[in-house]
Design a protein around this motif. Sequence first.
Motif, PDB file in Angstrom:
ATOM      1  N   MET A  82      25.912 -55.404 -48.730  1.00  0.00           N
ATOM      2  CA  MET A  82      26.443 -56.563 -49.448  1.00  0.00           C
ATOM      3  C   MET A  82      26.417 -56.320 -50.958  1.00  0.00           C
ATOM      4  N   LYS A  83      25.309 -55.794 -51.447  1.00  0.00           N
ATOM      5  CA  LYS A  83      25.182 -55.524 -52.887  1.00  0.00           C
ATOM      6  C   LYS A  83      26.140 -54.419 -53.319  1.00  0.00           C
ATOM      7  N   LYS A  84      26.270 -53.359 -52.511  1.00  0.00           N
ATOM      8  CA  LYS A  84      27.140 -52.227 -52.864  1.00  0.00           C
ATOM      9  C   LYS A  84      28.605 -52.640 -52.969  1.00  0.00           C
ATOM     10  N   ILE A  85      29.013 -53.666 -52.220  1.00  0.00           N
ATOM     11  CA  ILE A  85      30.418 -54.082 -52.262  1.00  0.00           C
ATOM     12  C   ILE A  85      30.654 -55.196 -53.285  1.00  0.00           C
ATOM     13  N   GLY A  86      29.639 -55.469 -54.102  1.00  0.00           N
ATOM     14  CA  GLY A  86      29.807 -56.402 -55.210  1.00  0.00           C
ATOM     15  C   GLY A  86      29.498 -57.853 -54.905  1.00  0.00           C
ATOM     16  N   MET A  87      28.888 -58.124 -53.765  1.00  0.00           N
ATOM     17  CA  MET A  87      28.554 -59.511 -53.435  1.00  0.00           C
ATOM     18  C   MET A  87      27.301 -59.935 -54.193  1.00  0.00           C
ATOM     19  N   GLN A  88      27.212 -61.233 -54.451  1.00  0.00           N
ATOM     20  CA  GLN A  88      26.080 -61.800 -55.174  1.00  0.00           C
ATOM     21  C   GLN A  88      25.284 -62.733 -54.259  1.00  0.00           C
ATOM     22  N   PHE A  89      23.966 -62.697 -54.408  1.00  0.00           N
ATOM     23  CA  PHE A  89      23.095 -63.579 -53.632  1.00  0.00           C
ATOM     24  C   PHE A  89      23.414 -65.032 -53.954  1.00  0.00           C
ATOM     25  N   GLU A  90      23.575 -65.834 -52.907  1.00  0.00           N
ATOM     26  CA  GLU A  90      23.824 -67.275 -53.056  1.00  0.00           C
ATOM     27  C   GLU A  90      22.603 -68.092 -52.674  1.00  0.00           C
ATOM     28  N   SER A  91      22.047 -67.816 -51.481  1.00  0.00           N
ATOM     29  CA  SER A  91      20.941 -68.649 -51.005  1.00  0.00           C
ATOM     30  C   SER A  91      20.299 -68.047 -49.758  1.00  0.00           C
ATOM     31  N   GLU A  92      19.179 -68.634 -49.392  1.00  0.00           N
ATOM     32  CA  GLU A  92      18.575 -68.393 -48.090  1.00  0.00           C
ATOM     33  C   GLU A  92      18.832 -69.641 -47.268  1.00  0.00           C
ATOM     34  N   PHE A  93      18.935 -69.472 -45.956  1.00  0.00           N
ATOM     35  CA  PHE A  93      19.127 -70.612 -45.066  1.00  0.00           C
ATOM     36  C   PHE A  93      18.547 -70.276 -43.704  1.00  0.00           C
ATOM     37  N   VAL A  94      18.289 -71.301 -42.940  1.00  0.00           N
ATOM     38  CA  VAL A  94      17.846 -71.121 -41.557  1.00  0.00           C
ATOM     39  C   VAL A  94      19.084 -71.204 -40.683  1.00  0.00           C
ATOM     40  N   HIS A  95      19.364 -70.100 -39.987  1.00  0.00           N
ATOM     41  CA  HIS A  95      20.568 -70.037 -39.155  1.00  0.00           C
ATOM     42  C   HIS A  95      20.367 -70.890 -37.899  1.00  0.00           C
ATOM     43  N   PRO A  96      21.279 -71.838 -37.643  1.00  0.00           N
ATOM     44  CA  PRO A  96      21.088 -72.728 -36.494  1.00  0.00           C
ATOM     45  C   PRO A  96      21.073 -72.014 -35.145  1.00  0.00           C
ATOM     46  N   ALA A  97      21.694 -70.855 -35.042  1.00  0.00           N
ATOM     47  CA  ALA A  97      21.689 -70.119 -33.775  1.00  0.00           C
ATOM     48  C   ALA A  97      20.408 -69.313 -33.590  1.00  0.00           C
ATOM     49  N   LEU A  98      19.569 -69.257 -34.619  1.00  0.00           N
ATOM     50  CA  LEU A  98      18.357 -68.444 -34.555  1.00  0.00           C
ATOM     51  C   LEU A  98      17.079 -69.271 -34.740  1.00  0.00           C
ATOM     52  N   LEU A  99      17.181 -70.569 -34.552  1.00  0.00           N
ATOM     53  CA  LEU A  99      16.048 -71.462 -34.801  1.00  0.00           C
ATOM     54  C   LEU A  99      14.789 -71.073 -34.037  1.00  0.00           C
ATOM     55  N   ASN A 100      14.947 -70.533 -32.851  1.00  0.00           N
ATOM     56  CA  ASN A 100      13.792 -70.198 -32.007  1.00  0.00           C
ATOM     57  C   ASN A 100      13.307 -68.768 -32.201  1.00  0.00           C
ATOM     58  N   ASP A 101      13.802 -68.098 -33.214  1.00  0.00           N
ATOM     59  CA  ASP A 101      13.419 -66.708 -33.451  1.00  0.00           C
ATOM     60  C   ASP A 101      12.789 -66.600 -34.837  1.00  0.00           C
ATOM     61  N   GLU A 102      11.465 -66.648 -34.882  1.00  0.00           N
ATOM     62  CA  GLU A 102      10.745 -66.628 -36.165  1.00  0.00           C
ATOM     63  C   GLU A 102      11.103 -65.408 -37.007  1.00  0.00           C
ATOM     64  N   ARG A 103      11.319 -64.275 -36.371  1.00  0.00           N
ATOM     65  CA  ARG A 103      11.596 -63.034 -37.082  1.00  0.00           C
ATOM     66  C   ARG A 103      12.967 -63.050 -37.753  1.00  0.00           C
ATOM     67  N   LEU A 104      13.952 -63.728 -37.144  1.00  0.00           N
ATOM     68  CA  LEU A 104      15.336 -63.636 -37.599  1.00  0.00           C
ATOM     69  C   LEU A 104      15.909 -64.909 -38.224  1.00  0.00           C
ATOM     70  N   LYS A 105      15.263 -66.053 -38.036  1.00  0.00           N
ATOM     71  CA  LYS A 105      15.922 -67.315 -38.386  1.00  0.00           C
ATOM     72  C   LYS A 105      16.211 -67.498 -39.875  1.00  0.00           C
ATOM     73  N   THR A 106      15.381 -66.933 -40.748  1.00  0.00           N
ATOM     74  CA  THR A 106      15.646 -67.056 -42.184  1.00  0.00           C
ATOM     75  C   THR A 106      16.657 -65.996 -42.584  1.00  0.00           C
ATOM     76  N   CYS A 107      17.820 -66.449 -43.015  1.00  0.00           N
ATOM     77  CA  CYS A 107      18.923 -65.554 -43.355  1.00  0.00           C
ATOM     78  C   CYS A 107      19.258 -65.662 -44.832  1.00  0.00           C
ATOM     79  N   VAL A 108      19.950 -64.649 -45.321  1.00  0.00           N
ATOM     80  CA  VAL A 108      20.449 -64.660 -46.688  1.00  0.00           C
ATOM     81  C   VAL A 108      21.963 -64.798 -46.645  1.00  0.00           C
TER      82      VAL A 108
END
Length: 179
Positions: free
Chosen positions: A146-172
């Motif tokens: 994402m960084k190499k292609i020039g994208m900029q960080f916007e936010s972190e969010f909890v992905h609704p499809a990953l709510l039950n997965d502690e390892r993966l639910k917090t997304c950028v």
Amino acid sequence: MTPAYIFTSERLGFRNWQDSDLKALAKMNADPRVMEYFPSTVDEKETAKFIARMQAEYAKHNFCYFAVDLLSNNDFIGFIGLSNKDFEADFTPCVDIGWRISSTHWGKGYATEGAKACLDYGFNTIALKSIVSMAPRINMKSVAVMKKIGMQFESEFVHPALLNDERLKTCVLYKIDKT
């Protein structure tokens, strides 16, 4: 026979999905290394549904997560492309850029090269105004692309499809606007 590519980059050809892609994509989706940042591997039945969904998305929008081949030998290496996202979040609906490359083709810059070509296609052929990308926060390889292609960080969010997965639910969420 050379496939009919929608567009190409230096080393990659981007095309719509064919039913004959099922076995290669299913093999890739069954690889635990490829699917490390997903809740599980994906079986052939779910892979077939994905291909059908991408074919429909391309028919409707002229973009999808494209099947990607090496131009040198027409070998399928995975997918890179654009997809509509409409799950419940403050940034949806949106168009996401994403990629999944077979582990035998990692470390060669294909995701970055392909993502740059897809941004060009999205902005200059489809006339999108902005494109986002998202991944679990722990997926540093995708964040690096994402960084190499020039994208900029916007936010972190909890992905609704990953709510039950502690390892993966917090997304950028990263974003790039047409310049």
